[in-house]
Design an enzyme around this catalytic site. Structure first.
Site, PDB file in Angstrom:
ATOM      1  N   HIS A 126       0.836  -1.203   0.000  1.00 61.90           N
ATOM      2  CA  HIS A 126       0.000   0.000   0.000  1.00 61.90           C
ATOM      3  C   HIS A 126       0.873   1.255   0.000  1.00 61.90           C
ATOM      4  O   HIS A 126       2.105   1.177  -0.057  1.00 61.90           O
ATOM      5  CB  HIS A 126      -1.015  -0.030   1.147  1.00 61.90           C
ATOM      6  CG  HIS A 126      -0.425  -0.109   2.533  1.00 61.90           C
ATOM      7  ND1 HIS A 126       0.381   0.867   3.073  1.00 61.90           N
ATOM      8  CD2 HIS A 126      -0.535  -1.056   3.500  1.00 61.90           C
ATOM      9  CE1 HIS A 126       0.721   0.542   4.308  1.00 61.90           C
ATOM     10  NE2 HIS A 126       0.189  -0.634   4.594  1.00 61.90           N
TER      11      HIS A 126
ATOM     12  N   HIS B 132       3.986   1.371   2.368  1.00 59.18           N
ATOM     13  CA  HIS B 132       5.167   0.609   1.965  1.00 59.18           C
ATOM     14  C   HIS B 132       5.904   1.331   0.830  1.00 59.18           C
ATOM     15  O   HIS B 132       7.125   1.414   0.807  1.00 59.18           O
ATOM     16  CB  HIS B 132       4.768  -0.789   1.466  1.00 59.18           C
ATOM     17  CG  HIS B 132       3.975  -1.587   2.450  1.00 59.18           C
ATOM     18  ND1 HIS B 132       2.716  -2.052   2.178  1.00 59.18           N
ATOM     19  CD2 HIS B 132       4.254  -1.977   3.719  1.00 59.18           C
ATOM     20  CE1 HIS B 132       2.257  -2.714   3.225  1.00 59.18           C
ATOM     21  NE2 HIS B 132       3.163  -2.681   4.173  1.00 59.18           N
TER      22      HIS B 132
ATOM     23  N   CYS C 104       1.662  -9.805  19.895  1.00 59.01           N
ATOM     24  CA  CYS C 104       0.778  -9.302  18.834  1.00 59.01           C
ATOM     25  C   CYS C 104       1.206  -9.935  17.520  1.00 59.01           C
ATOM     26  O   CYS C 104       2.335  -9.719  17.063  1.00 59.01           O
ATOM     27  CB  CYS C 104       0.842  -7.779  18.729  1.00 59.01           C
ATOM     28  SG  CYS C 104      -0.034  -7.189  17.258  1.00 59.01           S
TER      29      CYS C 104
ATOM     30  N   CYS D  83       2.044  -7.358  14.709  1.00 59.24           N
ATOM     31  CA  CYS D  83       3.412  -6.807  14.798  1.00 59.24           C
ATOM     32  C   CYS D  83       4.442  -7.922  14.765  1.00 59.24           C
ATOM     33  O   CYS D  83       5.625  -7.654  14.583  1.00 59.24           O
ATOM     34  CB  CYS D  83       3.634  -6.065  16.120  1.00 59.24           C
ATOM     35  SG  CYS D  83       2.631  -4.622  16.389  1.00 59.24           S
TER      36      CYS D  83
ATOM     37  N   CYS E   8      -3.179  -4.413  21.337  1.00 59.87           N
ATOM     38  CA  CYS E   8      -1.910  -3.881  20.816  1.00 59.87           C
ATOM     39  C   CYS E   8      -2.126  -2.400  20.505  1.00 59.87           C
ATOM     40  O   CYS E   8      -3.106  -2.051  19.846  1.00 59.87           O
ATOM     41  CB  CYS E   8      -1.524  -4.628  19.535  1.00 59.87           C
ATOM     42  SG  CYS E   8      -0.297  -3.741  18.548  1.00 59.87           S
TER      43      CYS E   8
ATOM     44  N   HIS F 223      -2.090  -2.056  16.432  1.00 63.35           N
ATOM     45  CA  HIS F 223      -3.145  -2.702  15.651  1.00 63.35           C
ATOM     46  C   HIS F 223      -4.535  -2.566  16.257  1.00 63.35           C
ATOM     47  O   HIS F 223      -5.531  -2.860  15.604  1.00 63.35           O
ATOM     48  CB  HIS F 223      -2.805  -4.184  15.423  1.00 63.35           C
ATOM     49  CG  HIS F 223      -1.648  -4.363  14.495  1.00 63.35           C
ATOM     50  ND1 HIS F 223      -0.340  -4.369  14.928  1.00 63.35           N
ATOM     51  CD2 HIS F 223      -1.601  -4.488  13.145  1.00 63.35           C
ATOM     52  CE1 HIS F 223       0.466  -4.516  13.873  1.00 63.35           C
ATOM     53  NE2 HIS F 223      -0.275  -4.592  12.790  1.00 63.35           N
TER      54      HIS F 223
ATOM     55  N   LYS G 187      -2.060   5.142  11.873  1.00 63.32           N
ATOM     56  CA  LYS G 187      -1.096   4.673  10.871  1.00 63.32           C
ATOM     57  C   LYS G 187      -1.848   3.936   9.766  1.00 63.32           C
ATOM     58  O   LYS G 187      -2.685   3.086  10.047  1.00 63.32           O
ATOM     59  CB  LYS G 187      -0.112   3.719  11.539  1.00 63.32           C
ATOM     60  CG  LYS G 187       0.810   3.002  10.575  1.00 63.32           C
ATOM     61  CD  LYS G 187       1.761   2.093  11.327  1.00 63.32           C
ATOM     62  CE  LYS G 187       2.603   1.279  10.386  1.00 63.32           C
ATOM     63  NZ  LYS G 187       2.330  -0.149  10.408  1.00 63.32           N
TER      64      LYS G 187
ATOM     65  N   LYS H 260      -3.139  -2.245   6.477  1.00 63.28           N
ATOM     66  CA  LYS H 260      -4.018  -3.061   5.671  1.00 63.28           C
ATOM     67  C   LYS H 260      -5.480  -2.885   6.118  1.00 63.28           C
ATOM     68  O   LYS H 260      -6.391  -2.814   5.314  1.00 63.28           O
ATOM     69  CB  LYS H 260      -3.605  -4.515   5.824  1.00 63.28           C
ATOM     70  CG  LYS H 260      -4.352  -5.443   4.941  1.00 63.28           C
ATOM     71  CD  LYS H 260      -4.230  -6.867   5.417  1.00 63.28           C
ATOM     72  CE  LYS H 260      -5.367  -7.671   4.842  1.00 63.28           C
ATOM     73  NZ  LYS H 260      -5.783  -8.755   5.690  1.00 63.28           N
TER      74      LYS H 260
HETATM   75  N1  MSP Z   1       8.461  -7.437   8.032  1.00 66.80           N
HETATM   76  C1  MSP Z   1       8.664  -6.357   8.926  1.00 66.80           C
HETATM   77  C2  MSP Z   1       9.972  -5.659   8.660  1.00 66.80           C
HETATM   78  C3  MSP Z   1      11.198  -6.520   8.754  1.00 66.80           C
HETATM   79  S1  MSP Z   1      12.641  -5.644   8.386  1.00 66.80           S
HETATM   80  C4  MSP Z   1      13.890  -6.671   8.811  1.00 66.80           C
HETATM   81  C5  MSP Z   1       7.511  -5.359   8.797  1.00 66.80           C
HETATM   82  N2  MSP Z   1       6.851  -5.359   7.626  1.00 66.80           N
HETATM   83  S2  MSP Z   1       5.613  -4.418   7.271  1.00 66.80           S
HETATM   84  O1  MSP Z   1       5.229  -4.817   5.953  1.00 66.80           O
HETATM   85  O2  MSP Z   1       4.613  -4.515   8.279  1.00 66.80           O
HETATM   86  O3  MSP Z   1       6.036  -2.951   7.272  1.00 66.80           O
HETATM   87  C6  MSP Z   1       7.311  -2.539   7.007  1.00 66.80           C
HETATM   88  C7  MSP Z   1       7.465  -1.078   6.768  1.00 66.80           C
HETATM   89  O4  MSP Z   1       6.538  -0.550   5.820  1.00 66.80           O
HETATM   90  C8  MSP Z   1       7.303  -0.106   7.913  1.00 66.80           C
HETATM   91  O5  MSP Z   1       8.244  -0.092   8.884  1.00 66.80           O
HETATM   92  C9  MSP Z   1       7.403   1.173   7.098  1.00 66.80           C
HETATM   93  O6  MSP Z   1       8.704   1.386   6.683  1.00 66.80           O
HETATM   94  C10 MSP Z   1       6.487   0.838   5.945  1.00 66.80           C
HETATM   95  N3  MSP Z   1       5.125   1.244   6.264  1.00 66.80           N
HETATM   96  C11 MSP Z   1       4.050   0.443   6.483  1.00 66.80           C
HETATM   97  N4  MSP Z   1       2.963   1.222   6.749  1.00 66.80           N
HETATM   98  C12 MSP Z   1       3.330   2.508   6.716  1.00 66.80           C
HETATM   99  C13 MSP Z   1       2.668   3.733   6.856  1.00 66.80           C
HETATM  100  N5  MSP Z   1       1.386   3.819   7.101  1.00 66.80           N
HETATM  101  N6  MSP Z   1       3.393   4.851   6.712  1.00 66.80           N
HETATM  102  C14 MSP Z   1       4.741   4.834   6.430  1.00 66.80           C
HETATM  103  N7  MSP Z   1       5.392   3.707   6.301  1.00 66.80           N
HETATM  104  C15 MSP Z   1       4.728   2.535   6.449  1.00 66.80           C
HETATM  105  O7  MSP Z   1       7.281  -4.610   9.692  1.00 66.80           O
END
Ligand code: MSP
Length: 538
Positions: free
Chosen positions: A28, A31, A137, A140, A162, A165, A313, A316
């Site tokens: 999304h 990411h 969680c 997380c 959490c 979440h 934040k 999903k």
């Molecule tokens: N799999 C772990 C990371 C492991 S790294 C060794 C994880 N994955 S995640 O898919 O949940 O999210 C990873 C990252 O996506 C967040 O830390 C951030 O960098 C980015 N983001 C996810 N949602 C976000 C927002 N709403 N806003 C900005 N960045 C976001 O955690």
């Protein structure tokens, strides 16, 4: 230009990573935000002439993925394969992410090395068996401190939630293996003290220092109630905790334990880009793991803020309903890459709105920048048959442009390349664009053109040369942010024949004056930023 250290043969690459993303769903906006930031940073360093390595990838083990796959009636591996190939890789391609590698934690090159790493720590006496009891969680994939949980209300009354979440945590009681994290507190604090730049921004650094000062507990690094993960080598009833597995991607992807030469010329990362939600893993657990193994620590862990929806934040479960592709369809890929970095101070939270995006697109991209490019190309065609004229009548009016450019280059280079202040660096470039627009408004070349005297014609040539040369620099400076439109502008200026490929232009040299030679063929290129269709609203 003298070669910088990083340009020399055999030197270490400037190594940047994104988090590896959970593939429980399609990517999304949040990411994409981190991934685009890393792409701009690494493209910037490539254009400094440095060796660069940009890594992204996917985190495929753990309970969260396993449950999602179950719910969809497929095996976890099938689920991951499908999501990676159909959703993640295509989006990064679409957004022109120029990553050098893509690691998946289910790849053998990763899992085999993870087992070796953990076995090594065990052999060194850093891991022991114990029992974990406490809240977890799955969203997380994190063990929580009871003090951080929220009291549930409504449907969740009586349960602990959490804080990220807003869903109930699960109480775990398992036999686990533990890493002696508690022993690393003093060493970590010493490292933060000696390297104030290690955690960015300042607020994130303070948060981490406080956590570590309060004292660290040993970390459970295995799970024994499910099996979707890398097996503990000496006890296959356990899988390695997904975060230990995931963090190691930064080492396994660059040859840890397999290709020593590659490892040495890449590891450790200069910058780990992370969302602030996963700062603790990167700034506490990861460096402690490296210390335990005697490996060098990364240069910097840079936490970006969150893209927010309704004060939460973006995730999903609370998506805006807007996918990255919907935005690129409306605004184009380049504007998309530009907008989030331009509009939100990196490190702070920010929200997205169609209105704000449309307003900035129209005023800065279409009106200020795009129009400047098309007006200059049109005038060179109209008054000089498309051949860039020589600048023989430079006067006082041109001085501020030359100086403004040198300042913009220095500022953008420092802010984007060193400080990860993307908004500040891009603003410096667009302030320069405004300066050039102001110059044209004052000089009124369309009026000067009406005077056929040789003096007036020389002034006209100088004005148009000055504007075109300014655009040459803009194309170079904006190439890391907006590669497609910068390429179009480079073509329209006919710059490739005399100066070479755009990607080979050094950002730090972009402020030199007079690089674009007179006689260059300027063509009326494609419109860089077309007028937007009917504004959409969310
Ligand atoms: N799999 C772990 C990371 C492991 S790294 C060794 C994880 N994955 S995640 O898919 O949940 O999210 C990873 C990252 O996506 C967040 O830390 C951030 O960098 C980015 N983001 C996810 N949602 C976000 C927002 N709403 N806003 C900005 N960045 C976001 O955690």
């Amino acid at each position: 230009m003298a070669a910088t250290g990083k340009e020399q043969q055999g030197s270490k690459a400037f190594y940047v990573t994104t988090p590896i993303y959970y593939v429980n769903d399609a990517p999304h906006l949040g990411h994409a935000y981190t991934t685009v930031a890393g792409d701009v940073l690494t493209r910037w360093h490539r254009q400094r002439g440095e060796k660069v390595w940009y890594l992204t990838g996917t985190d495929e083990h753990g309970q969260k993925i396993m449950r999602t796959a179950d719910a969809n009636g497929v095996s976890p591996q099938e689920w991951c394969d499908r999501l990676v190939e159909e959703a993640w890789k295509p989006l990064w391609e679409h957004l022109e992410i120029a990553n050098d590698d893509f690691i998946r934690t289910t790849q053998e090159r990763h899992t085999a090395r993870v087992r070796e790493f953990v076995q090594d720590l065990y052999d060194k006496g850093e891991i022991y068996k114990g029992e974990y009891e406490g809240p977890y969680c799955v969203g997380c994939e994190e063990y929580k401190s009871p003090g951080d949980l929220l009291e549930g209300e409504g449907d969740f009354a009586g349960e602990k939630l959490c804080p990220i979440h807003k869903k109930p945590v699960e109480m775990l009681k398992e036999e686990n293996y533990f890493f002696k994290l508690s022993e690393y507190g003093p060493k970590l604090l010493e490292h933060y003290e000696r390297h104030p730049e290690f955690i960015q921004p300042e607020s994130a650094r303070n948060e981490v220092v406080n956590i570590v000062r309060q004292g660290l507990e040993d970390l459970s690094i295995s799970r024994s109630t499910f099996d979707w993960g890398v097996k503990i080598p000496w006890d296959d009833k356990h899988v390695i905790y997904v975060w230990i597995d995931a963090l190691l991607n930064y080492a396994t992807a660059v040859g840890y334990g397999a290709d020593q030469e590659k490892f040495e010329r890449t590891f450790p990362a200069d910058v780990h880009l992370v969302g602030k939600d996963i700062l603790r893993f990167h700034a506490v657990i990861w460096p402690a793991m490296l210390m335990a193994q005697g490996l060098p620590l990364p240069g910097k862990v840079a936490a970006n803020g969150w893209l927010m929806v309704g004060g939460e934040k973006m995730s999903k479960s609370n998506l805006t309903g807007i996918s990255p592709q919907q935005l690129t369809e409306h605004f184009g890929v380049d504007a998309y890459r530009w907008y989030f970095l331009r509009a939100i101070a990196f490190g702070q939270d920010g929200s997205f709105s169609w209105e704000d995006f449309s307003a900035r697109y129209t005023s800065e991209l279409a009106n200020d920048y795009g129009n400047l490019a098309s007006r200059v190309a049109a005038m060179v065609n109209k008054y000089f048959d498309g051949l860039l004229p020589e600048s023989k009548a430079e006067g006082e009016a041109e001085q501020p442009i030359k100086e403004g450019l040198a300042e913009a280059v220095a500022e953008a280079d420092r802010r984007i390349g060193d400080e990860l202040d993307f908004a500040g660096g891009i603003a410096a470039i667009f302030d320069f664009v405004k300066l050039v627009n102001g110059y044209l408004t004052e000089q009124e070349p369309w009026k000067v053109a009406k005077d056929t005297s040789p003096e007036a014609q020389e002034r006209l040539a100088t004005i148009l040369y000055t504007a075109a040369e300014s655009l040459r620099a803009c194309a170079v400076l904006l190439n890391p942010v907006m590669p497609r439109t910068s390429g179009l502008l480079w073509d329209s200026l006919g710059a490739e024949a005399p100066l070479g490929a755009l990607a080979d232009q050094r950002v730090q040299d972009a402020g030199a004056w007079g690089l674009l030679p007179a006689g260059t063929r300027v063509t009326k290129g494609a419109v860089l930023f077309p007028r937007l269709e009917e504004p959409k609203t969310a």
